[in-house]
Design a protein around this motif. Structure first.
Motif, PDB file in Angstrom:
ATOM      1  N   UNK A   1      -3.265   3.586   7.332  1.00 56.69           N
ATOM      2  CA  UNK A   1      -3.796   2.053   8.370  1.00 56.69           C
ATOM      3  C   UNK A   1      -5.554   1.905   7.576  1.00 56.69           C
ATOM      4  N   UNK A   2      -6.233   2.850   7.790  1.00 54.69           N
ATOM      5  CA  UNK A   2      -7.438   2.868   7.415  1.00 54.69           C
ATOM      6  C   UNK A   2      -7.572   1.925   5.860  1.00 54.69           C
ATOM      7  N   UNK A   3      -6.594   2.641   5.000  1.00 51.14           N
ATOM      8  CA  UNK A   3      -7.331   1.295   4.212  1.00 51.14           C
ATOM      9  C   UNK A   3      -6.670  -0.406   4.331  1.00 51.14           C
ATOM     10  N   UNK A   4      -5.545  -0.689   5.495  1.00 50.03           N
ATOM     11  CA  UNK A   4      -5.681  -1.756   5.488  1.00 50.03           C
ATOM     12  C   UNK A   4      -6.116  -2.561   6.536  1.00 50.03           C
ATOM     13  N   UNK A   5      -6.944  -1.507   7.210  1.00 55.95           N
ATOM     14  CA  UNK A   5      -8.195  -2.059   8.185  1.00 55.95           C
ATOM     15  C   UNK A   5      -9.265  -2.540   7.254  1.00 55.95           C
ATOM     16  N   UNK A   6     -10.010  -1.605   5.953  1.00 57.73           N
ATOM     17  CA  UNK A   6     -10.881  -1.669   5.326  1.00 57.73           C
ATOM     18  C   UNK A   6     -10.513  -3.426   4.401  1.00 57.73           C
ATOM     19  N   UNK A   7      -9.300  -4.031   4.159  1.00 55.20           N
ATOM     20  CA  UNK A   7      -9.288  -4.855   3.253  1.00 55.20           C
ATOM     21  C   UNK A   7      -8.883  -5.549   4.288  1.00 55.20           C
ATOM     22  N   UNK A   8      -8.358  -6.166   5.885  1.00 55.83           N
ATOM     23  CA  UNK A   8      -8.475  -6.969   5.952  1.00 55.83           C
ATOM     24  C   UNK A   8      -9.491  -7.667   7.291  1.00 55.83           C
ATOM     25  N   UNK A   9      -9.056  -9.100   6.828  1.00 57.34           N
ATOM     26  CA  UNK A   9     -10.682  -9.985   7.752  1.00 57.34           C
ATOM     27  C   UNK A   9     -10.287  -9.520   9.463  1.00 57.34           C
ATOM     28  N   UNK A  10     -11.548  -9.730   9.940  1.00 57.45           N
ATOM     29  CA  UNK A  10     -11.552  -9.531  11.162  1.00 57.45           C
ATOM     30  C   UNK A  10     -11.749 -11.064  11.519  1.00 57.45           C
TER      31      UNK A  10
ATOM     32  N   UNK B   1      -8.813   2.367  -6.607  1.00 51.03           N
ATOM     33  CA  UNK B   1      -8.154   1.226  -7.096  1.00 51.03           C
ATOM     34  C   UNK B   1      -9.107   0.433  -5.990  1.00 51.03           C
ATOM     35  N   UNK B   2      -8.726   0.532  -4.805  1.00 51.34           N
ATOM     36  CA  UNK B   2      -8.946  -0.794  -3.938  1.00 51.34           C
ATOM     37  C   UNK B   2     -10.662  -1.275  -3.612  1.00 51.34           C
ATOM     38  N   UNK B   3     -11.101   0.045  -4.035  1.00 53.26           N
ATOM     39  CA  UNK B   3     -12.525  -0.122  -3.977  1.00 53.26           C
ATOM     40  C   UNK B   3     -13.239   0.526  -2.760  1.00 53.26           C
ATOM     41  N   UNK B   4     -12.638   1.738  -2.177  1.00 52.62           N
ATOM     42  CA  UNK B   4     -13.046   2.098  -0.715  1.00 52.62           C
ATOM     43  C   UNK B   4     -13.448   3.355  -0.698  1.00 52.62           C
ATOM     44  N   UNK B   5     -14.479   3.562   0.126  1.00 56.45           N
ATOM     45  CA  UNK B   5     -14.665   4.680  -0.054  1.00 56.45           C
ATOM     46  C   UNK B   5     -13.822   6.155   0.803  1.00 56.45           C
ATOM     47  N   UNK B   6     -13.868   6.960   0.453  1.00 61.59           N
ATOM     48  CA  UNK B   6     -13.447   8.193   1.124  1.00 61.59           C
ATOM     49  C   UNK B   6     -14.374   9.237   1.875  1.00 61.59           C
ATOM     50  N   UNK B   7     -15.483   8.714   1.550  1.00 63.18           N
ATOM     51  CA  UNK B   7     -16.180   9.586   2.301  1.00 63.18           C
ATOM     52  C   UNK B   7     -16.201   9.908   3.983  1.00 63.18           C
ATOM     53  N   UNK B   8     -16.540  11.104   4.163  1.00 63.44           N
ATOM     54  CA  UNK B   8     -16.507  11.247   5.875  1.00 63.44           C
ATOM     55  C   UNK B   8     -15.217  11.715   5.925  1.00 63.44           C
ATOM     56  N   UNK B   9     -14.518  11.403   5.100  1.00 61.82           N
ATOM     57  CA  UNK B   9     -12.636  11.343   5.751  1.00 61.82           C
ATOM     58  C   UNK B   9     -12.481  12.787   5.706  1.00 61.82           C
ATOM     59  N   UNK B  10     -11.189  13.960   6.053  1.00 62.65           N
ATOM     60  CA  UNK B  10     -11.225  15.283   6.447  1.00 62.65           C
ATOM     61  C   UNK B  10      -9.569  14.823   5.264  1.00 62.65           C
TER      62      UNK B  10
ATOM     63  N   UNK C   1       0.972  -0.958   0.537  1.00 57.05           N
ATOM     64  CA  UNK C   1      -0.239   0.235   0.160  1.00 57.05           C
ATOM     65  C   UNK C   1       0.920   1.603  -0.444  1.00 57.05           C
ATOM     66  N   UNK C   2       1.928   0.895   0.483  1.00 59.22           N
ATOM     67  CA  UNK C   2       2.589   2.346   0.760  1.00 59.22           C
ATOM     68  C   UNK C   2       3.276   3.165  -0.697  1.00 59.22           C
ATOM     69  N   UNK C   3       4.129   1.565  -1.499  1.00 57.69           N
ATOM     70  CA  UNK C   3       3.922   2.122  -2.975  1.00 57.69           C
ATOM     71  C   UNK C   3       2.998   2.611  -3.818  1.00 57.69           C
ATOM     72  N   UNK C   4       2.248   2.370  -3.004  1.00 53.50           N
ATOM     73  CA  UNK C   4       0.924   2.286  -4.051  1.00 53.50           C
ATOM     74  C   UNK C   4       0.443   3.931  -3.888  1.00 53.50           C
ATOM     75  N   UNK C   5       0.724   4.150  -2.824  1.00 54.90           N
ATOM     76  CA  UNK C   5       0.427   5.273  -2.526  1.00 54.90           C
ATOM     77  C   UNK C   5       1.783   6.756  -3.101  1.00 54.90           C
ATOM     78  N   UNK C   6       2.489   6.234  -2.762  1.00 50.76           N
ATOM     79  CA  UNK C   6       3.964   6.592  -3.943  1.00 50.76           C
ATOM     80  C   UNK C   6       3.885   6.954  -5.660  1.00 50.76           C
ATOM     81  N   UNK C   7       3.167   6.267  -5.583  1.00 52.10           N
ATOM     82  CA  UNK C   7       3.251   6.048  -7.432  1.00 52.10           C
ATOM     83  C   UNK C   7       1.725   6.159  -7.182  1.00 52.10           C
ATOM     84  N   UNK C   8       0.919   6.887  -7.304  1.00 55.30           N
ATOM     85  CA  UNK C   8      -0.639   7.311  -7.136  1.00 55.30           C
ATOM     86  C   UNK C   8      -1.298   7.865  -6.647  1.00 55.30           C
ATOM     87  N   UNK C   9      -0.915   8.124  -5.838  1.00 54.14           N
ATOM     88  CA  UNK C   9      -1.412   9.457  -4.190  1.00 54.14           C
ATOM     89  C   UNK C   9      -2.785   7.971  -3.784  1.00 54.14           C
ATOM     90  N   UNK C  10      -3.678   8.588  -2.813  1.00 55.25           N
ATOM     91  CA  UNK C  10      -4.211   8.932  -1.886  1.00 55.25           C
ATOM     92  C   UNK C  10      -5.404   8.504  -2.797  1.00 55.25           C
TER      93      UNK C  10
END
Length: 297
Positions: free
Chosen positions: A158-167, A137-146, A122-131
């Motif tokens: 960490x937010x993206x990671x939590x969304x992707x990881x199982x509980x 790309x990961x299909x994660x909504x940013x609604x409500x985030x500042x 995720x860190x490398x992707x952040x650097x390459x394409x931005x948040x």
């Protein structure tokens, strides 16, 4: 039946003073629920209590070690259960609302610990394409985030990671205590003033020197403990990448925004009893004690 009491509230609302005073009245144990007061060497900048012996779960990790809500539950639940079994009251307090909610609402599912391989991808992707493109790309909504949250790589990744990881399931254990959660309510303008005063007090008390000591240990922005408010800014001051004045203004604004987010979180907190936190500590404790009546069950 003994009480398990949570003292919650935004930063500078007076949680520590109220918890300690109430603990004296009730002869109660105190358990820390602040994600950064667990770290050794972060005393001034985290407003760590002076009387550390009164607390459980203070100074338990080195600043480079990771921590999570799951780890907190593994450590805090047995403590609280032990006190309850001994017939002793327990007070849980700190600024990390998720820790308290997970403990008091007896969460059965929690997020897995951070996955270093996933974080690196995720860190490398952040650097390459931005948040924003990464989230799309990961299909994660940013609604409500500042915007400030989205631009912060540690928080955002960490937010993206939590969304992707199982509980994973947590085994529910019996905790025989009357649970009460109290939220300290302080007007926003008073909080802003207290935040500014606290930041300046911390600097006068040697906060910059504290960060210098951590830097000499090898601390950098990647250390988990350095996510605590102000530490990264002061590291930049030490490395002459930011002036102290710029850092102070940034820290005050950052903490003020955090206090707003804490209030948003607390407004959704299950079973929270709001307490007027204006007046003396004794008056606030009286208001809390007035709400400490055993349930009819």
């Amino acid at each position: 039946m003994p009480f398990a009491i949570a003292i919650m509230g935004p930063t500078t609302s007076g949680k520590t003073d109220v918890a300690e005073s109430l603990a004296e009245r009730l002869d109660a144990a105190i358990v820390n629920a602040d994600a950064f007061q667990i770290y050794k060497g972060l005393d001034i900048g985290t407003a760590k209590p002076k009387n550390k012996k009164r607390y459980e779960l203070l100074d338990i990790l080195e600043p480079w070690e990771p921590f999570s809500v799951g780890k907190f539950l593994e450590m805090a639940r047995p403590l609280c259960e032990r006190y309850a079994n001994e017939g002793k009251h327990c007070i849980v307090t700190g600024g990390t609302g998720l820790y308290i909610r997970a403990l008091f609402e007896e969460y059965e599912e929690i997020q897995k610990p951070a996955n270093p391989e996933l974080r690196e991808i995720l860190r490398k992707a952040w650097e390459e394409v931005g948040p924003k493109k990464l989230a799309e790309r990961e299909g994660i909504s940013l609604e409500g985030l500042s915007e400030s949250f989205i631009r912060n790589p540690a928080h955002f990744l960490r937010y993206i990671e939590r969304k992707k990881m199982p509980k994973v399931s947590m085994q529910r254990t019996e905790w025989k205590a009357e649970k009460r959660k109290f939220g300290l309510l302080v007007p926003r303008e008073i909080l802003r003033k207290r935040i500014s005063e606290r930041v300046h007090r911390m600097l006068e008390a040697g906060w910059l020197e504290e960060v210098k000591a951590l830097s000499e240990l090898g601390a950098d922005a990647s250390w988990p403990a350095m996510r605590a408010h102000g530490y990264r800014e002061l590291l930049r001051v030490i490395h002459k990448k930011m002036s102290l004045e710029e850092a102070v203004n940034s820290i005050i604004n950052q903490i003020s925004q955090y206090a707003k987010r804490q209030m948003t979180w607390l407004r959704k907190e299950p079973n929270l009893i709001w307490i007027d936190a204006e007046g003396t500590v004794e008056e606030i404790c009286n208001r809390i004690e007035n709400n400490l009546q055993p349930s009819a069950s």
